[in-house]
Design a protein around this motif. Structure first.
Motif: not given
Length: 187
Positions: A27-46, A87-92
């Motif tokens: 299994v290979v895994v790549a991590v990207y981010g934390p970055h800004q959410a593209r969609f509001s449904r992905q965003e949590r304020y806290d 540590t990363f509010p509103r990030q993905v």
């Protein structure tokens, strides 16, 4: 137990990456981010959101979709409990999990690869999640034909002729033959 190997930092474009092998499972895994959410449904304020994209190389169809659903349902809560998301509010945090070869215990191998990739990306985790896969199957136990039970009668009950056999870190063939299988995550 099969041989377990892992490597970190394989994909230069990713913020963190890892490959884990358990026997022939890879299994290979790549991590990207934390970055800004593209969609509001992905965003949590806290806190941050974990977005997992799970795919199996060279395998498509309903079986692949079922494996993807089960993998995401297993990986997402396991990883969200291990990451300090506040540590990363509103990030993905995006994880791209690719199964190169599935020879059994793919969920455990995927969780180990995700944990290593997150560590390689420098994501704060107070604990490192781990996992084990266990299969159970009912098999015929060999008995001496001259055995006599306590009442003096020959023992012909089918219930006594089988035993429950457990496999830790099963291969794909052992998973297919098993009567039940469980994958447990812990930190």
């Amino acid at each position: 137990m099969r041989v377990f190997t892992c490597e970190a930092g394989l994909i230069q474009e990713a913020d963190g990456s890892a490959r884990c092998r358990m026997g022939e499972t890879s299994v290979v895994v790549a991590v990207y981010g934390p970055h800004q959410a593209r969609f509001s449904r992905q965003e949590r304020y806290d806190k941050a959101t974990v977005d997992i994209d799970f795919s199996v190389c060279g395998f498509a169809g309903s079986e692949a979709m079922e494996l993807e659903k089960r993998a995401i349902a297993f990986l997402e809560p396991s990883l969200m409990k291990a990451i300090v998301l506040e540590t990363f509010p509103r990030q993905v945090l995006s994880l791209k999990v690719t199964v190169i070869n599935n020879d059994g215990a793919v969920m455990s191998c995927s969780l180990h690869a995700c944990a290593l990739a997150l560590m390689n990306a420098g994501i704060d985790m107070p604990c490192i999640p781990s996992s084990v896969t266990l299969c159970a199957s009912k098999t015929c136990a060999w008995k001496d034909t001259n055995e006599v039970d306590q009442s003096g009668d020959d023992d012909d009950d089918d219930d006594d002729d089988s035993a429950l056999v457990f496999n830790v870190d099963p291969t794909f063939a052992e998973e297919e033959e098993a009567d039940c299988m469980v994958t447990m995550a812990f930190a």
